[in-house]
Scaffold this motif. Structure first.
Motif, PDB file in Angstrom:
ATOM      1  N   MET A 126       0.826  -1.214   0.000  1.00 21.21           N
ATOM      2  CA  MET A 126       0.000   0.000   0.000  1.00 21.21           C
ATOM      3  C   MET A 126       0.853   1.254   0.000  1.00 21.21           C
ATOM      4  SD  MET A 126      -3.407  -0.512   2.280  1.00 21.21           S
ATOM      5  CE  MET A 126      -4.679  -1.703   1.834  1.00 21.21           C
ATOM      6  N   GLU A 127       2.026   1.201   0.633  1.00 21.25           N
ATOM      7  CA  GLU A 127       2.886   2.395   0.645  1.00 21.25           C
ATOM      8  C   GLU A 127       3.545   2.624  -0.708  1.00 21.25           C
ATOM      9  OE1 GLU A 127       5.207   3.488   3.916  1.00 21.25           O
ATOM     10  OE2 GLU A 127       4.084   2.304   5.383  1.00 21.25           O
ATOM     11  N   TRP A 128       3.807   1.550  -1.442  1.00 21.31           N
ATOM     12  CA  TRP A 128       4.375   1.697  -2.784  1.00 21.31           C
ATOM     13  C   TRP A 128       3.308   2.043  -3.826  1.00 21.31           C
ATOM     14  CZ3 TRP A 128       9.294   2.110  -4.356  1.00 21.31           C
ATOM     15  CH2 TRP A 128      10.316   1.651  -3.513  1.00 21.31           C
ATOM     16  N   PHE A 129       2.033   1.701  -3.548  1.00 27.51           N
ATOM     17  CA  PHE A 129       0.951   1.899  -4.515  1.00 27.51           C
ATOM     18  C   PHE A 129      -0.224   2.644  -3.877  1.00 27.51           C
ATOM     19  CE2 PHE A 129       3.387  -1.557  -6.259  1.00 27.51           C
ATOM     20  CZ  PHE A 129       3.272  -1.428  -7.638  1.00 27.51           C
ATOM     21  N   PRO A 130      -0.026   3.867  -3.404  1.00 28.79           N
ATOM     22  CA  PRO A 130      -1.153   4.618  -2.821  1.00 28.79           C
ATOM     23  C   PRO A 130      -2.217   4.958  -3.858  1.00 28.79           C
ATOM     24  CG  PRO A 130       0.738   6.062  -3.159  1.00 28.79           C
ATOM     25  CD  PRO A 130       1.214   4.661  -3.443  1.00 28.79           C
ATOM     26  N   ASP A 131      -1.861   4.867  -5.129  1.00 25.39           N
ATOM     27  CA  ASP A 131      -2.778   5.179  -6.212  1.00 25.39           C
ATOM     28  C   ASP A 131      -3.626   3.984  -6.639  1.00 25.39           C
ATOM     29  OD1 ASP A 131      -0.314   4.072  -6.952  1.00 25.39           O
ATOM     30  OD2 ASP A 131      -0.418   4.845  -8.992  1.00 25.39           O
ATOM     31  N   LYS A 132      -3.300   2.789  -6.156  1.00 23.63           N
ATOM     32  CA  LYS A 132      -4.023   1.579  -6.555  1.00 23.63           C
ATOM     33  C   LYS A 132      -4.175   0.645  -5.359  1.00 23.63           C
ATOM     34  CE  LYS A 132      -2.301   1.556 -11.364  1.00 23.63           C
ATOM     35  NZ  LYS A 132      -1.460   2.757 -11.309  1.00 23.63           N
ATOM     36  N   TYR A 201       1.129  11.120  -9.256  1.00 27.98           N
ATOM     37  CA  TYR A 201       0.120  10.872  -8.221  1.00 27.98           C
ATOM     38  C   TYR A 201       0.102  12.004  -7.219  1.00 27.98           C
ATOM     39  CZ  TYR A 201      -2.134   8.930  -4.084  1.00 27.98           C
ATOM     40  OH  TYR A 201      -2.941   8.733  -2.999  1.00 27.98           O
ATOM     41  N   GLU A 202      -1.099  12.523  -6.945  1.00 23.15           N
ATOM     42  CA  GLU A 202      -1.281  13.545  -5.920  1.00 23.15           C
ATOM     43  C   GLU A 202      -2.417  13.100  -5.011  1.00 23.15           C
ATOM     44  OE1 GLU A 202      -1.862  17.407  -7.491  1.00 23.15           O
ATOM     45  OE2 GLU A 202      -0.018  17.403  -8.678  1.00 23.15           O
ATOM     46  N   PRO A 203      -2.122  12.813  -3.745  1.00 23.30           N
ATOM     47  CA  PRO A 203      -3.176  12.366  -2.827  1.00 23.30           C
ATOM     48  C   PRO A 203      -4.221  13.450  -2.635  1.00 23.30           C
ATOM     49  CG  PRO A 203      -1.166  12.860  -1.617  1.00 23.30           C
ATOM     50  CD  PRO A 203      -0.808  12.918  -3.075  1.00 23.30           C
ATOM     51  N   ASP A 204      -5.497  12.982  -2.523  1.00 21.30           N
ATOM     52  CA  ASP A 204      -6.545  13.993  -2.307  1.00 21.30           C
ATOM     53  C   ASP A 204      -6.511  14.475  -0.860  1.00 21.30           C
ATOM     54  OD1 ASP A 204      -7.944  12.133  -0.700  1.00 21.30           O
ATOM     55  OD2 ASP A 204      -9.013  11.336  -2.446  1.00 21.30           O
ATOM     56  N   GLU A 205      -7.322  15.499  -0.592  1.00 19.41           N
ATOM     57  CA  GLU A 205      -7.301  16.135   0.729  1.00 19.41           C
ATOM     58  C   GLU A 205      -7.662  15.155   1.838  1.00 19.41           C
ATOM     59  OE1 GLU A 205      -9.634  19.771   3.074  1.00 19.41           O
ATOM     60  OE2 GLU A 205      -9.812  19.521   0.903  1.00 19.41           O
ATOM     61  N   ASN A 206      -8.684  14.306   1.575  1.00 14.67           N
ATOM     62  CA  ASN A 206      -9.120  13.357   2.606  1.00 14.67           C
ATOM     63  C   ASN A 206      -8.044  12.346   2.916  1.00 14.67           C
ATOM     64  OD1 ASN A 206     -11.273  12.015   4.246  1.00 14.67           O
ATOM     65  ND2 ASN A 206     -10.868  10.352   2.798  1.00 14.67           N
ATOM     66  N   GLU A 207      -7.324  11.876   1.878  1.00 20.29           N
ATOM     67  CA  GLU A 207      -6.270  10.892   2.106  1.00 20.29           C
ATOM     68  C   GLU A 207      -5.135  11.496   2.911  1.00 20.29           C
ATOM     69  OE1 GLU A 207      -3.505   7.713  -0.382  1.00 20.29           O
ATOM     70  OE2 GLU A 207      -5.004   8.911  -1.392  1.00 20.29           O
ATOM     71  N   ASN A 208      -4.817  12.763   2.647  1.00 21.76           N
ATOM     72  CA  ASN A 208      -3.775  13.419   3.431  1.00 21.76           C
ATOM     73  C   ASN A 208      -4.165  13.481   4.899  1.00 21.76           C
ATOM     74  OD1 ASN A 208      -1.726  14.021   1.585  1.00 21.76           O
ATOM     75  ND2 ASN A 208      -2.854  15.795   0.797  1.00 21.76           N
ATOM     76  N   SER A 209      -5.438  13.798   5.153  1.00 26.41           N
ATOM     77  CA  SER A 209      -5.873  13.878   6.549  1.00 26.41           C
ATOM     78  C   SER A 209      -5.806  12.525   7.216  1.00 26.41           C
ATOM     79  CB  SER A 209      -7.294  14.426   6.625  1.00 26.41           C
ATOM     80  OG  SER A 209      -8.227  13.517   6.086  1.00 26.41           O
ATOM     81  N   ASP A 210      -6.133  11.475   6.471  1.00 25.19           N
ATOM     82  CA  ASP A 210      -6.041  10.126   7.037  1.00 25.19           C
ATOM     83  C   ASP A 210      -4.611   9.789   7.385  1.00 25.19           C
ATOM     84  OD1 ASP A 210      -8.676   9.639   6.875  1.00 25.19           O
ATOM     85  OD2 ASP A 210      -8.590   8.222   5.193  1.00 25.19           O
ATOM     86  N   ASN A 211      -3.716  10.024   6.465  1.00 23.59           N
ATOM     87  CA  ASN A 211      -2.346   9.580   6.642  1.00 23.59           C
ATOM     88  C   ASN A 211      -1.588  10.425   7.645  1.00 23.59           C
ATOM     89  OD1 ASN A 211      -2.662   7.473   4.879  1.00 23.59           O
ATOM     90  ND2 ASN A 211      -1.896   8.607   3.109  1.00 23.59           N
ATOM     91  N   ASP A 212      -2.107  11.631   7.953  1.00 26.05           N
ATOM     92  CA  ASP A 212      -1.437  12.465   8.933  1.00 26.05           C
ATOM     93  C   ASP A 212      -1.854  12.134  10.357  1.00 26.05           C
ATOM     94  OD1 ASP A 212      -1.432  15.438   6.859  1.00 26.05           O
ATOM     95  OD2 ASP A 212      -0.023  13.773   7.013  1.00 26.05           O
ATOM     96  N   ASN A 213      -2.829  11.254  10.508  1.00 25.04           N
ATOM     97  CA  ASN A 213      -3.237  10.887  11.852  1.00 25.04           C
ATOM     98  C   ASN A 213      -2.123  10.178  12.565  1.00 25.04           C
ATOM     99  OD1 ASN A 213      -6.187  11.205  12.886  1.00 25.04           O
ATOM    100  ND2 ASN A 213      -6.290  11.026  10.653  1.00 25.04           N
ATOM    101  N   GLU A 214      -2.052  10.403  13.853  1.00 25.50           N
ATOM    102  CA  GLU A 214      -0.992   9.812  14.657  1.00 25.50           C
ATOM    103  C   GLU A 214      -1.103   8.305  14.631  1.00 25.50           C
ATOM    104  OE1 GLU A 214       0.624   9.861  19.280  1.00 25.50           O
ATOM    105  OE2 GLU A 214      -1.024  11.141  18.646  1.00 25.50           O
TER     106      GLU A 214
END
Length: 419
Positions: A126-132, A201-214
């Motif tokens: 998943m870290e290598w393929f955040p787009d798929k 690949y550019e992560p959308d806003e929601n994905e950024n918020s998810d991935n920034d969670n502690e």
């Protein structure tokens, strides 16, 4: 990142499939059950050994997920393969057909090895393929389903290892193969450099918020305080448990059902073995195809459709198993839907609780596998010993319908963290 050389991310997929192909040996268990039953085991005992591996695998996976950052994915993958392989080798050297020794070496020790390595390809992929996410999760675990086909045919009708060398030497051969291949695949289990993203690949806003969670303890605490976790957990129990029951009993049930309709024991055994192999291939295909489907229509809707189809097949499985071609078709459908669980649940977990946390969080969702792997196979074994396989299939169909209702209550991915 400028000027830093990054390896081709598809090499990670190769390593993931190689690792999972060996870890999926547990799904080939049914190829050993006729020999063990001839040696005096009951159907229930074969299911107990099978369930021990499933429980050990899912429980140890929680520990492995929590240790992923500390020990590293490469170490965990290789360690898992060596523990799995050693369990099979020890069973071949010392167990014979003794129930408790096979229970210990293949059930407990083998399941532990699978649990140590299983989460690694999912988290790394998943870290290598955040787009798929759906596709790569399906590919990462497809080897788990496809691998069983190889081991079934190698031990059974094609390689004839059991027939030519006996069950003990077959265990040893498998143990050596697992140790070597997982060590090779595990070498490629490394995460991308921090901050790396695939080209374009550019992560959308929601994905950024998810991935920034502690990550870490707060993420796990959030998981257990969320209704979404429990809805997913019980759906996973019902959906995966039904498939595991079929995997565990398909060969003895198939021999019985076909024999009751006039097929001789030798041909019935070959047909049932082929049905198990077809189920295994479909299991692998389902992981990939359901992953692709989830990228198109969403993992929640995909899960509801998949569980509904599985319920329908379980209701009519007893009838279809009495005719060779229908038996193959039913096995393919059940395997295809069963495989989808392992692409869709980690994808939904990532969507709700964040991709960065999936290595820690998904093992807690996957604990449901321990309950499903105990509940349904044991029910299948007990009712099988009583000559009531059909009732077991109907009960599991009802559980799948309940799962559809539960997953329908899961909030849309992306809304949970905001609430």
């Amino acid at each position: 990142m400028a000027g830093e050389k990054v390896m081709n991310r598809w090499i990670v997929v190769f390593g993931a499939v190689l690792v999972q192909m060996c870890l999926g040996a547990i799904y080939a268990w049914s190829v050993f059950t006729p020999t063990l039953i001839e040696a005096g085991w009951t159907t229930t005992q074969t299911m107990m050994a099978f369930s021990a591996a499933l429980v050990g695998y899912s429980v140890v996976m929680v520990w492995a997920g929590l240790q992923l950052e500390t020990l590293g994915p490469r170490f965990l993958a290789i360690c898992g393969g060596l523990v799995l392989g050693t369990g099979y080798i020890l069973a071949g050297l010392f167990a014979g057909t003794n129930f408790w020794m096979i229970f210990l070496f293949i059930g407990v020790m083998g399941g532990t090895g699978i649990g140590i390595g299983y989460v690694v390809p999912i988290a790394v992929g998943m870290e290598w393929f955040p787009d798929k996410k759906g596709l790569i999760t399906g590919l990462a675990v497809a080897g788990f389903g496809f691998g069983a086909t190889i081991w079934v045919k190698l031990a059974g009708s094609v390689g004839k290892l059991i027939a030519n060398y006996g069950i003990s030497k077959t265990f040893i051969i498998f143990g050596v193969i697992f140790s070597v291949l997982v060590s090779i695949g595990g070498m490629f289990m490394v995460k991308p450099p921090e901050g790396w993203l695939p080209d374009g690949y550019e992560p959308d806003e929601n994905e950024n918020s998810d991935n920034d969670n502690e990550a870490g303890a707060s993420s796990v605490k959030e998981l257990f305080s969320s209704l979404q976790y429990y809805l997913m957990f019980f759906t996973f129990i019902f959906s995966v448990g039904s498939g595991l029951m079929i995997i565990g009993v398909i060969k003895p049930f198939g021999i019985k059902a076909l024999g009751a309709h006039g097929m001789n024991a030798l041909n019935a055994s070959a047909v049932a073995g082929t049905a198990l192999a077809i189920l295994s291939v479909a299991n692998g295909l389902g992981r990939v195809i359901w992953g692709v489907i989830s990228d198109k229509i969403g993992s929640k809707i995909s899960l509801m459709v998949m569980a509904s189809l599985q319920a329908g097949m379980l209701f009519i499985f007893s009838f279809m198993a009495s005719q060779e071609m229908l038996f193959y078709a039913a096995s393919a459908a059940i395997g295809f839907n069963f495989g989808g669980n392992f692409a869709l649940f980690p994808t939904l977990t990532a969507e709700i609780f964040g991709t960065a946390n999936v290595g820690k969080n998904y093992p807690f969702v996957f604990l449901a596998y321990a309950f499903g792997g105990t509940l349904c196979p044991i029910i299948g074994g007990k009712l099988g010993d009583a000559g009531k396989f059909s009732l077991a299939f109907i009960l599991c169909a009802v559980l799948c319908i309940i799962g559809v209702l539960l997953i329908g209550m899961v909030k849309k991915p992306g809304n949970v963290l905001k609430n």
